[in-house]
Design a protein around this motif. Structure first.
Motif, PDB file in Angstrom:
ATOM      1  N   PRO A 126      -5.252  -3.301   5.480  1.00  0.00           N
ATOM      2  CA  PRO A 126      -4.277  -2.384   6.085  1.00  0.00           C
ATOM      3  C   PRO A 126      -4.856  -1.675   7.308  1.00  0.00           C
ATOM      4  O   PRO A 126      -6.019  -1.280   7.321  1.00  0.00           O
TER       5      PRO A 126
ATOM      6  N   GLU B  52       0.847  -1.192   0.000  1.00  0.00           N
ATOM      7  CA  GLU B  52       0.000   0.000   0.000  1.00  0.00           C
ATOM      8  C   GLU B  52       0.883   1.242   0.000  1.00  0.00           C
ATOM      9  O   GLU B  52       1.864   1.322   0.753  1.00  0.00           O
TER      10      GLU B  52
ATOM     11  N   ASN C 244       4.374   1.154   5.914  1.00  0.00           N
ATOM     12  CA  ASN C 244       4.717   0.115   6.883  1.00  0.00           C
ATOM     13  C   ASN C 244       5.469  -1.073   6.299  1.00  0.00           C
ATOM     14  O   ASN C 244       6.229  -1.720   7.015  1.00  0.00           O
TER      15      ASN C 244
ATOM     16  N   PRO D 168       0.864  -3.256  11.080  1.00  0.00           N
ATOM     17  CA  PRO D 168       0.555  -2.925   9.686  1.00  0.00           C
ATOM     18  C   PRO D 168      -0.816  -3.391   9.219  1.00  0.00           C
ATOM     19  O   PRO D 168      -1.417  -2.743   8.370  1.00  0.00           O
ATOM     20  N   LEU D 169      -1.306  -4.520   9.741  1.00  0.00           N
ATOM     21  CA  LEU D 169      -2.577  -5.076   9.277  1.00  0.00           C
ATOM     22  C   LEU D 169      -3.589  -5.121  10.405  1.00  0.00           C
ATOM     23  O   LEU D 169      -3.240  -5.100  11.588  1.00  0.00           O
TER      24      LEU D 169
ATOM     25  N   ARG E 108      -5.185   1.255   8.658  1.00  0.00           N
ATOM     26  CA  ARG E 108      -5.083   2.673   8.344  1.00  0.00           C
ATOM     27  C   ARG E 108      -5.509   3.541   9.530  1.00  0.00           C
ATOM     28  O   ARG E 108      -6.162   3.084  10.463  1.00  0.00           O
TER      29      ARG E 108
END
Length: 652
Positions: free
Chosen positions: A377, A270, A279, A365-366, A379
């Motif tokens: 992701p 991403e 990340n 990160p996830l 976010r």
């Protein structure tokens, strides 16, 4: 029917990240272990055949080592094994996950098993399910393993009718061929079988007139010459297919080949508006050679030595990266090194102000729900918190249903805000459904023992040298003004089995900060070592190290200091000033250490181990076989300023 993942108390998922590639593509499966039947006797004396479906995995992240293709509707035992016995030599975890959100497939069986050779079960698990006629889709949920997937076809049992139709078997040959159709250097033969009646039981093969033997993985033919491979399959009802053969010619690479292979590199992940990867980034290499065939692909990251490429390279450290790559063919020709450059930026969920506004700090990160990983992701949302933080799976929930309702509401808002799409929403909801958050035995959430307030900081006590100071942004930092080594410890509770989570940030003015977490040490006061209280933790508990320096102390982040050395150099480290998520799990005498969702170390606290190098005054693990104890943070020295925030703990 829903079957919960039978995981050890050790592992979130997965390692998670190890992992952390979000790439999905199709690949052929190596199909070997097929439905088996076990005979069980009922109370009335009738013999009933139990259906056993077995998946295995090894070091490969592109396919399962073996997997069944067909099954019969009804009760079945699913076996998933990812162990040293099945060929996993690296300790890499894999999952076996049944898809439940795709309308093209059956969705009535929910299986999500994570297995690793180093887990409490040695990498082997069994679950009981009830299969319906139709097609099930399965895959590995760990990022970077997206190619590990396939279909299981389930047929009716025919109402007890006799199965007299044998399986159908096919052979597929892969490899690079010359103009005459011969395979250069080697050829790989993959056998597959299907049976719409009772299901495939075994596949067998015989090479060059030899005896038949069970087929377990693709057959590699590397000797020059003509090879004849015979193969057949048998179903559960005992029907055997006609023997078939395929002939494969393998030729040695030509000595006239002077052309090196062609190599390509692709970077995935991403990206933000500036083109930097958030990340993590994953580099996939591929090479072709039309003459003698590719023998080896190699890569070198950030000036390190070239190493063999066997799977996509996952890079997590923030900063600019350069990866060189090359390939060599079977004639010895090597390509000129190619280069790919990329930048990774850390998205830590909004910076240092997060503990004051978000339920917990979580910059992994996830998106992870409980211990179930997704490919979504993590976010930052419009309110400055990450998706993981607004899901709030760490707090106590009265029931699993109440948690699922919360997740449905939160993900609907995330879709409306454009943070995730509908596919991401469904994946998060599926993960929540698979999780055990709110289930009996998992209703106690994490207790915040430091939440950034002065009241929570006052619950801690300092002993020895050094000091910790409370900052205006709700963090604590080891002081630069007080000499000596000391410890900030939490004297209210002795913890038995627990999960301790917090975030740390290296704030050293120069070099790398050195710190650690002390666990399972006895009460400091009224101890024989009370005259040097910080050494009570050092000599009678264990220190889980935090140190990212490429030189200096050989014990790096994740090491159990003095007993279990992890020396990863710069691998997996983050730049100074970047938050890291850290989790320490202790169950019985087994320790698991996770950094940013990745399992970086496991340690079995076996009696009799001595500090390395040995120290005359150290009691060894015999003095550290504690069933419970306190926790503390190390103040190492005035130059080793480490900052912590959002410290929380949960009894397991």
């Amino acid at each position: 029917m829903t079957t919960r993942c039978p995981r050890p108390r050790s592992a979130p998922a997965a390692p998670r990240l190890l992992a952390l590639l979000v790439t999905l593509c199709l690949a052929a499966l190596a199909l070997g272990t097929l439905p088996q039947a076990r005979a069980d006797q009922t109370s009335g004396g009738e013999v009933r055949q139990e259906q056993v479906l077995t998946w295995t995995a090894d070091d490969d992240i592109t396919r399962y080592k073996s997997a069944p293709q067909t099954a019969v509707a009804g009760e079945a035992t699913i076996v998933f094994e990812n162990s040293a016995a099945t060929g996993n030599t690296t300790g890499m975890p894999h999952t076996l996950t049944f898809t439940t959100s795709n309308p093209d497939y059956n969705s009535d069986v929910s299986v999500n098993i994570m297995a690793s050779p180093n887990d409490a079960n040695g990498g082997r698990y069994e679950v009981q399910v009830t299969l319906s006629p139709g097609v099930y889709h399965y895959h590995c949920t760990i990022p970077g393993h997206g190619q590990m997937q396939g279909e299981l076809v389930v047929t009716e049992d025919g109402g007890g009718g006799e199965d007299t139709t044998p399986p159908e078997v096919t052979a597929t040959v892969d490899g690079e061929q010359n103009d005459d159709g011969a395979y250069i250097g080697s050829a790989t033969v993959t056998l597959t079988a299907t049976d719409t009646g009772s299901g495939v039981d075994t596949i067998e093969y015989a090479l060059n007139g030899g005896d038949f033997q069970p087929y377990e993985s693709p057959i590699v033919l590397s000797e020059p010459g003509e090879h004849t491979l015979a193969y057949r399959a048998t179903d559960v009802a005992g029907n055997a297919s006609e023997e078939q053969t395929t002939t494969v010619e393998v030729v040695a690479p030509s000595g006239d080949d002077t052309t090196p292979p062609q190599v390509t590199a692709a970077v995935d992940g991403e990206r933000n508006d500036d083109g930097a990867y958030l990340n993590m980034a994953t580099v996939t290499l591929a090479a072709t050679d039309a003459d003698s065939g590719v023998a080896l692909i190699e890569y070198a990251l950030n000036g390190e030595e070239f190493t063999e490429y066997t799977e996509p390279v996952m890079v997590h450290s923030a900063g600019e990266h350069t990866l060189h790559y090359r390939a060599t063919d079977n004639a010895g020709n090597s390509s000129e090194p190619g280069t790919v450059e990329f930048t990774i930026v850390a998205d830590d969920g909004g910076g240092g102000e997060q503990p004051a506004t978000c339920p917990e700090a979580d910059g992994r990160p996830l998106v992870v729900v409980g211990e179930e990983w997704t490919n979504v992701p993590n976010r930052v949302t419009p309110d400055g918190c990450t998706v993981n933080e607004v899901i709030e799976d760490e707090r106590g929930w009265s029931s699993h249903g109440s948690f699922l309702t919360h997740v449905r509401e939160v993900t609907a808002e995330l879709v409306a805000d454009g943070v995730i799409d509908e596919a991401g929403r469904q994946e998060i909801r599926d993960a929540a459904d698979r999780s055990d958050v709110g289930e009996p035995g998992n209703r106690e959430g994490y207790e915040k023992i430091f939440d950034g307030t002065a009241q929570s900081f006052d619950r801690w006590s300092h002993v020895g040298g050094g000091a910790f100071e409370l900052n205006d942004d709700g963090t604590i930092t080891s002081s630069t003004s007080v000499e000596g080594m000391g410890m900030l410890w939490f004297p209210e509770t002795e913890y038995e089995d627990f999960s301790l989570r917090f975030q740390f940030r290296d704030d050293a003015a120069s070099g790398r900060a050195n710190s650690g977490v002390f666990v399972r040490f006895p009460r400091v006061h009224n101890h024989p070592e009370e005259d040097r209280p910080e050494w009570v933790a050092i000599e009678y508990g264990h220190e889980i190290q935090i140190y990212d320096g490429p030189t200096g102390d050989q014990y790096k982040t994740g090491s159990v200091y003095g007993f279990d050395l992890i020396n990863h150099g710069e691998a997996g480290t983050t730049p100074k000033g970047v938050w890291n998520d850290y989790e320490i799990r202790v169950v019985d005498q087994h320790y698991w250490i996770y950094r940013n969702g990745l399992l970086i170390n496991e340690f079995e606290n076996a009696p009799g181990q001595l500090f390395s190098p040995p120290r005359a005054d150290d009691p060894g693990t015999d003095g550290r076989q504690n069933d419970s104890g306190y926790i503390g943070l190390q103040a190492h020295s005035t130059s080793d300023t480490m900052t912590f925030r959002d410290i929380r703990i949960r009894n397991l």
